[in-house]
Design a protein around this motif. Sequence first.
Motif, PDB file in Angstrom:
ATOM      1  N   THR A 136       6.909  -9.948   8.596  1.00 21.92           N
ATOM      2  CA  THR A 136       6.375  -8.766   9.289  1.00 21.92           C
ATOM      3  C   THR A 136       4.899  -8.926   9.688  1.00 21.92           C
ATOM      4  O   THR A 136       4.604  -9.438  10.761  1.00 21.92           O
ATOM      5  N   VAL A 137       3.994  -8.503   8.817  1.00 21.61           N
ATOM      6  CA  VAL A 137       2.587  -8.373   9.225  1.00 21.61           C
ATOM      7  C   VAL A 137       1.660  -8.958   8.157  1.00 21.61           C
ATOM      8  O   VAL A 137       1.876  -8.756   6.961  1.00 21.61           O
ATOM      9  N   VAL A 138       0.623  -9.667   8.624  1.00 18.39           N
ATOM     10  CA  VAL A 138      -0.487 -10.058   7.753  1.00 18.39           C
ATOM     11  C   VAL A 138      -1.578  -9.010   7.932  1.00 18.39           C
ATOM     12  O   VAL A 138      -1.953  -8.695   9.064  1.00 18.39           O
ATOM     13  N   ALA A 139      -2.048  -8.451   6.818  1.00 20.11           N
ATOM     14  CA  ALA A 139      -3.081  -7.420   6.884  1.00 20.11           C
ATOM     15  C   ALA A 139      -4.322  -7.899   6.144  1.00 20.11           C
ATOM     16  O   ALA A 139      -4.214  -8.466   5.057  1.00 20.11           O
ATOM     17  N   ALA A 140      -5.480  -7.673   6.749  1.00 18.87           N
ATOM     18  CA  ALA A 140      -6.741  -8.019   6.092  1.00 18.87           C
ATOM     19  C   ALA A 140      -7.763  -6.951   6.459  1.00 18.87           C
ATOM     20  O   ALA A 140      -7.867  -6.568   7.623  1.00 18.87           O
ATOM     21  N   GLY A 141      -8.482  -6.461   5.440  1.00 21.63           N
ATOM     22  CA  GLY A 141      -9.473  -5.423   5.706  1.00 21.63           C
ATOM     23  C   GLY A 141      -9.100  -4.143   4.993  1.00 21.63           C
ATOM     24  O   GLY A 141      -8.534  -4.171   3.893  1.00 21.63           O
ATOM     25  N   PHE A 142      -9.345  -3.025   5.657  1.00 20.49           N
ATOM     26  CA  PHE A 142      -9.176  -1.721   5.007  1.00 20.49           C
ATOM     27  C   PHE A 142      -7.774  -1.519   4.434  1.00 20.49           C
ATOM     28  O   PHE A 142      -7.604  -1.127   3.276  1.00 20.49           O
ATOM     29  N   ASP A 143      -6.747  -1.806   5.242  1.00 23.16           N
ATOM     30  CA  ASP A 143      -5.369  -1.565   4.796  1.00 23.16           C
ATOM     31  C   ASP A 143      -4.996  -2.442   3.602  1.00 23.16           C
ATOM     32  O   ASP A 143      -4.332  -1.993   2.657  1.00 23.16           O
ATOM     33  N   ALA A 144      -5.470  -3.702   3.624  1.00 21.57           N
ATOM     34  CA  ALA A 144      -5.186  -4.606   2.500  1.00 21.57           C
ATOM     35  C   ALA A 144      -5.931  -4.138   1.242  1.00 21.57           C
ATOM     36  O   ALA A 144      -5.410  -4.230   0.127  1.00 21.57           O
ATOM     37  N   ARG A 145      -7.155  -3.598   1.439  1.00 23.97           N
ATOM     38  CA  ARG A 145      -7.914  -3.073   0.288  1.00 23.97           C
ATOM     39  C   ARG A 145      -7.189  -1.888  -0.339  1.00 23.97           C
ATOM     40  O   ARG A 145      -7.172  -1.723  -1.548  1.00 23.97           O
ATOM     41  N   ALA A 195      -4.935  -6.954  11.766  1.00 20.35           N
ATOM     42  CA  ALA A 195      -3.526  -7.164  11.431  1.00 20.35           C
ATOM     43  C   ALA A 195      -2.945  -8.195  12.394  1.00 20.35           C
ATOM     44  O   ALA A 195      -3.231  -8.150  13.596  1.00 20.35           O
ATOM     45  N   VAL A 196      -2.198  -9.131  11.845  1.00 18.50           N
ATOM     46  CA  VAL A 196      -1.567 -10.181  12.664  1.00 18.50           C
ATOM     47  C   VAL A 196      -0.064 -10.048  12.443  1.00 18.50           C
ATOM     48  O   VAL A 196       0.411 -10.165  11.317  1.00 18.50           O
ATOM     49  N   ALA A 197       0.673  -9.806  13.533  1.00 18.29           N
ATOM     50  CA  ALA A 197       2.044  -9.351  13.360  1.00 18.29           C
ATOM     51  C   ALA A 197       3.094 -10.208  14.057  1.00 18.29           C
ATOM     52  O   ALA A 197       2.929 -10.597  15.214  1.00 18.29           O
ATOM     53  N   ASN A 198       4.174 -10.457  13.301  1.00 16.84           N
ATOM     54  CA  ASN A 198       5.391 -11.019  13.899  1.00 16.84           C
ATOM     55  C   ASN A 198       6.281  -9.872  14.375  1.00 16.84           C
ATOM     56  O   ASN A 198       6.956  -9.971  15.388  1.00 16.84           O
ATOM     57  N   THR A 199       6.281  -8.777  13.598  1.00 14.40           N
ATOM     58  CA  THR A 199       7.017  -7.557  13.967  1.00 14.40           C
ATOM     59  C   THR A 199       6.039  -6.385  13.946  1.00 14.40           C
ATOM     60  O   THR A 199       4.958  -6.490  13.366  1.00 14.40           O
ATOM     61  N   GLY A 200       6.450  -5.255  14.521  1.00 12.58           N
ATOM     62  CA  GLY A 200       5.488  -4.214  14.857  1.00 12.58           C
ATOM     63  C   GLY A 200       4.890  -3.377  13.744  1.00 12.58           C
ATOM     64  O   GLY A 200       3.778  -2.881  13.869  1.00 12.58           O
ATOM     65  N   SER A 201       5.638  -3.186  12.636  1.00 13.12           N
ATOM     66  CA  SER A 201       5.170  -2.176  11.685  1.00 13.12           C
ATOM     67  C   SER A 201       5.053  -2.706  10.258  1.00 13.12           C
ATOM     68  O   SER A 201       5.619  -3.745   9.920  1.00 13.12           O
ATOM     69  N   TYR A 202       4.320  -1.978   9.460  1.00  7.45           N
ATOM     70  CA  TYR A 202       4.282  -2.201   8.014  1.00  7.45           C
ATOM     71  C   TYR A 202       4.219  -0.844   7.322  1.00  7.45           C
ATOM     72  O   TYR A 202       4.107   0.199   7.996  1.00  7.45           O
ATOM     73  N   GLY A 203       4.305  -0.854   5.998  1.00  9.57           N
ATOM     74  CA  GLY A 203       4.162   0.388   5.245  1.00  9.57           C
ATOM     75  C   GLY A 203       5.227   1.429   5.566  1.00  9.57           C
ATOM     76  O   GLY A 203       4.982   2.624   5.419  1.00  9.57           O
ATOM     77  N   GLY A 204       6.394   1.003   6.021  1.00  8.37           N
ATOM     78  CA  GLY A 204       7.470   1.966   6.290  1.00  8.37           C
ATOM     79  C   GLY A 204       7.283   2.699   7.603  1.00  8.37           C
ATOM     80  O   GLY A 204       7.353   3.929   7.632  1.00  8.37           O
ATOM     81  N   GLY A 205       7.010   1.950   8.680  1.00  9.80           N
ATOM     82  CA  GLY A 205       6.977   2.563  10.005  1.00  9.80           C
ATOM     83  C   GLY A 205       5.591   2.826  10.564  1.00  9.80           C
ATOM     84  O   GLY A 205       5.465   3.539  11.569  1.00  9.80           O
ATOM     85  N   MET A 206       4.550   2.258   9.933  1.00  9.92           N
ATOM     86  CA  MET A 206       3.212   2.368  10.536  1.00  9.92           C
ATOM     87  C   MET A 206       3.113   1.262  11.586  1.00  9.92           C
ATOM     88  O   MET A 206       3.041   0.077  11.249  1.00  9.92           O
ATOM     89  N   ARG A 207       3.088   1.669  12.850  1.00  6.48           N
ATOM     90  CA  ARG A 207       3.252   0.710  13.953  1.00  6.48           C
ATOM     91  C   ARG A 207       1.909   0.094  14.338  1.00  6.48           C
ATOM     92  O   ARG A 207       1.372   0.341  15.413  1.00  6.48           O
TER      93      ARG A 207
END
Length: 298
Positions: A136-145, A195-207
């Motif tokens: 799905t998604v690689v997250a770095a920054g606020f969301d990952a914190r 955010a670096v994404a293969n697919t659009g969303s993470y966290g259950g539908g956060m696009r």
Amino acid sequence: MRVLGHVTVLVNPLAGRGRARRVAGRAIAEMRRCGVDVQVVVTGSAEHGTQAAAAAVAAARDAVVVCGGDGAIAAVLPVLAGGTVPLGVLAGGSGNDFARALGLPVRDPVAAARVVARGVAGRVDLGRIGERWFGTVVAAGFDARVNERMNAMTWPRGRLRYHAALIAELAAFRPLPFSIEVDGQRLDGDAMLVAVANTGSYGGGMRICPDARVDDALLDVTVVTSISRVKLVRLFPSVYSGRHVRRPEVLTLRGRCVRLSAPGVIAYADGERVGPLPATVTAVPGSLAVLGAGGAGG
Ligand SMILES: Nc1ncnc2c1ncn2[C@@H]1O[C@H](COP(=O)(O)OP(=O)(O)OP(=O)(O)O)[C@@H](O)[C@H]1O
């Protein structure tokens, strides 16, 4: 209807705070009713999931079916990526963003079981961060914190814990000095998150990267540039619709290879902790066979 012969179902009992167990019960009964030979392994950890997937492939099972969330799927990717044994998904996690992106049923275990039993597979892209595969998604920054903080908390439970972590992190957060390189084009500046994404969303539908497609051989990048906390809070609800990318403080990029660096920043992939940046993220086109893939975009 052609029916798949022998499948191994890996059940992550932790996924969806126990939801996966209930999904597994109904879905496995339906698969057996359809004539599929089902071997069930309840896995005790991600490592156990990886080992059980490897054993299933070694035993020439026709598919490895994960009953869990994006984390449990990520655990079998090192085994299935680049191979021909397909992944089946019985969505049993809290988020199920990978299944969603593939257009697989996420609320109906019987429908998900029928997709598996039908045995028709398509190929989709995966991403790699360093040596690790992700869907799905690689997250770095606020969301990952927020993720990092939430994992360290034992209270409150469920969604409330996410919101408590979000508020606490918001109070402490400062913009981070990122360096982002997409296919050789470099961008330096302060940002709240990347955010670096293969697919659009993470966290259950956060696009977060709403235009990402699982079969375009590319990664989508969303950068939320340095903004005030008030603006960040205002931006947050629009992530559910994906409209945040229309705002001037949000940049979007697309490419095959993304290098990220920012001092002291931890990356997450598929909701799981990867480790500190720097990291190189690459798209690996068509690297995963998935039962029922090809139904949707994301
Ligand atoms: N096969 C597995 N068996 C047991 N535990 C696992 C397995 N795979 C991952 N885990 C652990 O279980 C946790 C939850 O897994 P998973 O991601 O499948 O469910 P979820 O978090 O409810 O769903 P989602 O990631 O879709 O929101 C992971 O963070 C990981 O620590």
